[in-house]
Design a protein around this motif. Structure first.
Motif, PDB file in Angstrom:
ATOM      1  N   TRP A 172       0.994 116.373  53.659  1.00 50.76           N
ATOM      2  CA  TRP A 172       2.221 115.904  54.250  1.00 50.76           C
ATOM      3  C   TRP A 172       3.602 116.712  53.731  1.00 50.76           C
ATOM      4  O   TRP A 172       4.573 116.413  54.275  1.00 50.76           O
ATOM      5  N   GLY A 173       3.408 117.428  52.633  1.00 52.76           N
ATOM      6  CA  GLY A 173       4.585 118.086  51.927  1.00 52.76           C
ATOM      7  C   GLY A 173       4.203 118.758  50.691  1.00 52.76           C
ATOM      8  O   GLY A 173       2.928 118.973  50.707  1.00 52.76           O
ATOM      9  N   GLU A 174       5.019 119.229  49.871  1.00 55.32           N
ATOM     10  CA  GLU A 174       4.829 120.160  48.802  1.00 55.32           C
ATOM     11  C   GLU A 174       4.899 119.272  47.541  1.00 55.32           C
ATOM     12  O   GLU A 174       5.916 118.600  47.022  1.00 55.32           O
ATOM     13  N   GLY A 175       3.779 119.278  46.806  1.00 56.62           N
ATOM     14  CA  GLY A 175       3.410 118.526  45.621  1.00 56.62           C
ATOM     15  C   GLY A 175       3.670 119.234  44.410  1.00 56.62           C
ATOM     16  O   GLY A 175       2.780 120.152  44.086  1.00 56.62           O
ATOM     17  N   LEU A 176       4.572 118.992  43.471  1.00 55.58           N
ATOM     18  CA  LEU A 176       4.846 119.643  42.347  1.00 55.58           C
ATOM     19  C   LEU A 176       4.480 118.804  40.932  1.00 55.58           C
ATOM     20  O   LEU A 176       5.229 117.816  40.827  1.00 55.58           O
ATOM     21  N   VAL A 177       3.912 119.281  40.065  1.00 56.19           N
ATOM     22  CA  VAL A 177       3.605 118.386  38.928  1.00 56.19           C
ATOM     23  C   VAL A 177       4.093 119.434  37.780  1.00 56.19           C
ATOM     24  O   VAL A 177       3.770 120.486  37.329  1.00 56.19           O
ATOM     25  N   LEU A 178       5.116 118.602  37.053  1.00 55.04           N
ATOM     26  CA  LEU A 178       5.564 119.411  35.648  1.00 55.04           C
ATOM     27  C   LEU A 178       4.834 118.786  34.362  1.00 55.04           C
ATOM     28  O   LEU A 178       5.004 117.657  34.043  1.00 55.04           O
ATOM     29  N   ARG A 179       4.200 119.508  33.716  1.00 54.34           N
ATOM     30  CA  ARG A 179       3.732 119.161  32.396  1.00 54.34           C
ATOM     31  C   ARG A 179       4.592 119.482  31.087  1.00 54.34           C
ATOM     32  O   ARG A 179       4.858 120.576  30.752  1.00 54.34           O
ATOM     33  N   TYR A 180       5.454 118.455  30.945  1.00 54.94           N
ATOM     34  CA  TYR A 180       6.359 118.648  29.864  1.00 54.94           C
ATOM     35  C   TYR A 180       5.831 118.812  28.336  1.00 54.94           C
ATOM     36  O   TYR A 180       4.772 118.172  28.086  1.00 54.94           O
ATOM     37  N   GLY A 181       6.558 119.553  27.714  1.00 52.26           N
ATOM     38  CA  GLY A 181       6.330 119.722  26.309  1.00 52.26           C
ATOM     39  C   GLY A 181       6.601 118.331  25.681  1.00 52.26           C
ATOM     40  O   GLY A 181       7.429 117.276  26.177  1.00 52.26           O
ATOM     41  N   SER A 182       6.653 118.137  24.231  1.00 47.50           N
ATOM     42  CA  SER A 182       7.157 117.224  23.317  1.00 47.50           C
ATOM     43  C   SER A 182       8.824 117.519  23.563  1.00 47.50           C
ATOM     44  O   SER A 182       9.486 118.413  23.208  1.00 47.50           O
ATOM     45  N   PHE A 183       9.236 116.054  24.050  1.00 50.36           N
ATOM     46  CA  PHE A 183      10.924 116.001  24.288  1.00 50.36           C
ATOM     47  C   PHE A 183      11.664 116.156  22.866  1.00 50.36           C
ATOM     48  O   PHE A 183      11.110 115.486  21.818  1.00 50.36           O
ATOM     49  N   TYR A 184      12.690 116.759  23.026  1.00 52.29           N
ATOM     50  CA  TYR A 184      13.750 116.309  21.724  1.00 52.29           C
ATOM     51  C   TYR A 184      15.036 116.579  22.189  1.00 52.29           C
ATOM     52  O   TYR A 184      15.363 117.129  23.483  1.00 52.29           O
ATOM     53  N   GLY A 185      15.819 116.022  21.431  1.00 55.76           N
ATOM     54  CA  GLY A 185      17.364 116.184  21.805  1.00 55.76           C
ATOM     55  C   GLY A 185      17.862 114.562  22.080  1.00 55.76           C
ATOM     56  O   GLY A 185      16.952 113.618  21.992  1.00 55.76           O
ATOM     57  N   PRO A 186      18.982 114.155  22.700  1.00 56.07           N
ATOM     58  CA  PRO A 186      19.624 113.184  22.504  1.00 56.07           C
ATOM     59  C   PRO A 186      18.875 112.157  23.431  1.00 56.07           C
ATOM     60  O   PRO A 186      18.372 112.189  24.543  1.00 56.07           O
ATOM     61  N   GLY A 187      18.480 110.822  22.908  1.00 57.20           N
ATOM     62  CA  GLY A 187      17.849 109.617  23.437  1.00 57.20           C
ATOM     63  C   GLY A 187      16.538 109.757  23.329  1.00 57.20           C
ATOM     64  O   GLY A 187      15.596 108.884  23.536  1.00 57.20           O
ATOM     65  N   THR A 188      15.898 111.001  22.813  1.00 59.71           N
ATOM     66  CA  THR A 188      14.225 111.169  22.786  1.00 59.71           C
ATOM     67  C   THR A 188      13.675 110.626  21.323  1.00 59.71           C
ATOM     68  O   THR A 188      14.589 110.285  20.740  1.00 59.71           O
ATOM     69  N   ALA A 189      12.645 110.900  21.327  1.00 59.90           N
ATOM     70  CA  ALA A 189      11.887 110.357  20.073  1.00 59.90           C
ATOM     71  C   ALA A 189      12.300 111.564  18.824  1.00 59.90           C
ATOM     72  O   ALA A 189      12.265 111.041  17.610  1.00 59.90           O
ATOM     73  N   ILE A 190      13.009 112.511  19.279  1.00 57.62           N
ATOM     74  CA  ILE A 190      13.299 113.539  18.239  1.00 57.62           C
ATOM     75  C   ILE A 190      14.718 113.836  18.264  1.00 57.62           C
ATOM     76  O   ILE A 190      15.256 114.688  19.161  1.00 57.62           O
ATOM     77  N   SER A 191      15.544 112.789  17.489  1.00 54.73           N
ATOM     78  CA  SER A 191      17.160 113.117  17.750  1.00 54.73           C
ATOM     79  C   SER A 191      17.642 112.525  16.374  1.00 54.73           C
ATOM     80  O   SER A 191      16.904 112.240  15.657  1.00 54.73           O
ATOM     81  N   LEU A 192      18.979 112.784  16.227  1.00 56.67           N
ATOM     82  CA  LEU A 192      19.811 112.322  15.226  1.00 56.67           C
ATOM     83  C   LEU A 192      19.865 110.947  15.155  1.00 56.67           C
ATOM     84  O   LEU A 192      20.213 110.516  14.145  1.00 56.67           O
ATOM     85  N   ALA A 193      19.495 110.114  16.013  1.00 54.78           N
ATOM     86  CA  ALA A 193      19.768 108.501  16.218  1.00 54.78           C
ATOM     87  C   ALA A 193      18.737 108.051  14.918  1.00 54.78           C
ATOM     88  O   ALA A 193      17.654 108.584  14.915  1.00 54.78           O
ATOM     89  N   PRO A 194      19.370 107.209  14.200  1.00 57.28           N
ATOM     90  CA  PRO A 194      18.505 106.754  13.111  1.00 57.28           C
ATOM     91  C   PRO A 194      17.297 106.107  13.419  1.00 57.28           C
ATOM     92  O   PRO A 194      16.341 106.106  12.654  1.00 57.28           O
ATOM     93  N   ASP A 195      17.197 105.462  14.825  1.00 58.83           N
ATOM     94  CA  ASP A 195      15.971 104.985  15.024  1.00 58.83           C
ATOM     95  C   ASP A 195      14.896 105.724  16.036  1.00 58.83           C
ATOM     96  O   ASP A 195      14.175 105.212  16.585  1.00 58.83           O
ATOM     97  N   ALA A 196      15.435 106.858  16.009  1.00 63.14           N
ATOM     98  CA  ALA A 196      14.424 107.931  16.724  1.00 63.14           C
ATOM     99  C   ALA A 196      13.205 107.747  16.649  1.00 63.14           C
ATOM    100  O   ALA A 196      12.760 108.020  15.185  1.00 63.14           O
ATOM    101  N   VAL A 197      12.169 107.732  17.590  1.00 58.34           N
ATOM    102  CA  VAL A 197      10.834 107.138  17.175  1.00 58.34           C
ATOM    103  C   VAL A 197      10.052 108.149  16.236  1.00 58.34           C
ATOM    104  O   VAL A 197       9.269 107.819  15.270  1.00 58.34           O
TER     105      VAL A 197
END
Ligand code: NAP
Length: 320
Positions: A172-197
């Motif tokens: 019924w429409g156009e379906g797109l799937v985005l396979r992201y790589g490992s995120f980094y940057g503000p708010g993500t698991a890899i950031s300068l925040a002291p508790d970044a996972v």
């Protein structure tokens, strides 16, 4: 365009909503919590409160937005996963809930999108660690997935396959799937925040290079992942796209540079057998055998180009 974003308050969702609004789209952002409505408003969108696992609530929220495009960015991955849970990731709350969001919530959103006459559906998937460990170091969307993934990854990978198949086969429409790589940057698991996972154990030298450190990872800055998603809202043929930077690289190369960017000492090295004993099969495979992803299709098909073409620049300038 009118765009409905499920997961508007997540790490990727927040960045995406802001970019869509800046590009002139009218955005409705979904959250479970009445208390997060103000956050959605502050991004320039209208909030809709619904639990993604409640099909009626999802149908009502989507219907009220009358969107042309529905975006699925729901996960429960931001919660902390202990080392013990990581060994049996498939049993963790984060994975169990994410699996439901990738199956049940996908089906509810697709049904709701179809019912309101949406013409496009864009969904979050995950690229890393999924390719067969037999081909070259960098693989395209056309290459086969791992037929024998580590046991701890298996249930999660099955639910991602469900999402990918359900979205890319809509009629019924156009379906797109985005396979992201490992995120980094503000708010993500890899950031300068002291508790970044992921950054926190690297700072404590508890994230070693295993064996030859030959596992190839594809990274993507969170702003670039959001920009690719905004592009997929606007254009691109149905199908699967790797959303990663231009520079897939082995762990032995990127991990020392990330440690340095975080102000940490260089990572320790541990032999494969010891890592397998201490951290399990999944972690060992991720550090030594996985393959990276090519972004050629996304660059061409979505007319998108990452601002941080390489994690080398991104780790130095984009950790937030
Ligand atoms: N995405 C990946 O591929 C991946 C992989 C590994 C690690 N990580 C890390 O994990 C974090 C994940 O970021 P993210 O943006 O993907 O996830 P997130 O920050 O946890 O955001 C999840 C979104 O899903 C929504 N949501 C979850 N359950 C819901 C439900 N039942 N009903 C309605 N909405 C629901 C949340 O909304 P409300 O809370 O407002 O209801 C929120 O908007 C990042 O730090 C990233 O680095 C991500």
């Amino acid at each position: 365009m009118k765009v409905f974003v499920a997961g508007a308050t997540g790490v990727l969702g927040r960045e995406l909503v802001a970019q869509l609004v800046a590009r002139g789209h009218e955005v409705v952002g979904m959250t479970r919590s009445a208390s997060k409505q103000e956050l959605v408003r502050s991004l320039g969108a209208r909030p809709a409160v619904a639990d993604a696992l409640d099909p009626d609530a999802v149908a009502r929220a989507v219907a009220s937005a009358e969107p042309e495009v529905v975006v699925h960015q729901l996960t429960a991955l931001s919660g902390r996963v202990s080392a013990r849970e990581a060994r049996h990731l498939e049993r963790s709350f984060a994975m169990t809930m994410t699996n439901r969001l990738r199956t049940e919530a996908t089906d509810h959103l697709l049904a709701a999108g179809r019912a309101v006459g949406a013409r496009r559906f864009v969904a979050q998937s995950f690229g890393a660690w999924r390719f067969a460990r037999t081909g070259g170091p960098v693989q395209t969307e056309a290459e086969p997935l791992d037929p024998e993934p580590p046991a701890a990854l298996r249930p999660g990978l099955l639910t991602i396959l469900h999402l990918e198949e359900a979205v890319t086969t809509i009629d019924w429409g156009e379906g797109l799937v985005l396979r992201y790589g490992s995120f980094y940057g503000p708010g993500t698991a890899i950031s300068l925040a002291p508790d970044a996972v992921m950054a926190a154990p690297i700072r404590k030298r508890r994230f070693p290079i295993v064996g030859d450190g030959g596992g190839v990872w594809s990274h993507v800055h969170i702003e670039d992942a959001a920009a690719a998603t905004a592009a997929a809202v606007e254009r691109g043929r149905p199908g699967i796209y790797n959303v990663v930077d231009d520079d897939p690289a082995p762990v032995r190369e990127w991990l020392p540079m990330l440690a340095s960017a975080l102000g940490a000492k260089p990572p320790r090295r541990v032999p494969r057998w010891l890592a397998r004993l201490a951290a399990g099969e999944m972690a060992t495979v991720m550090m030594t055998e996985v393959r990276g992803a090519s972004n050629e299709k996304a660059k061409r098909g979505l007319a998108w180009k990452p601002r941080y073409a390489s994690w080398r620049l991104g780790f130095a300038q984009g950790l937030g």
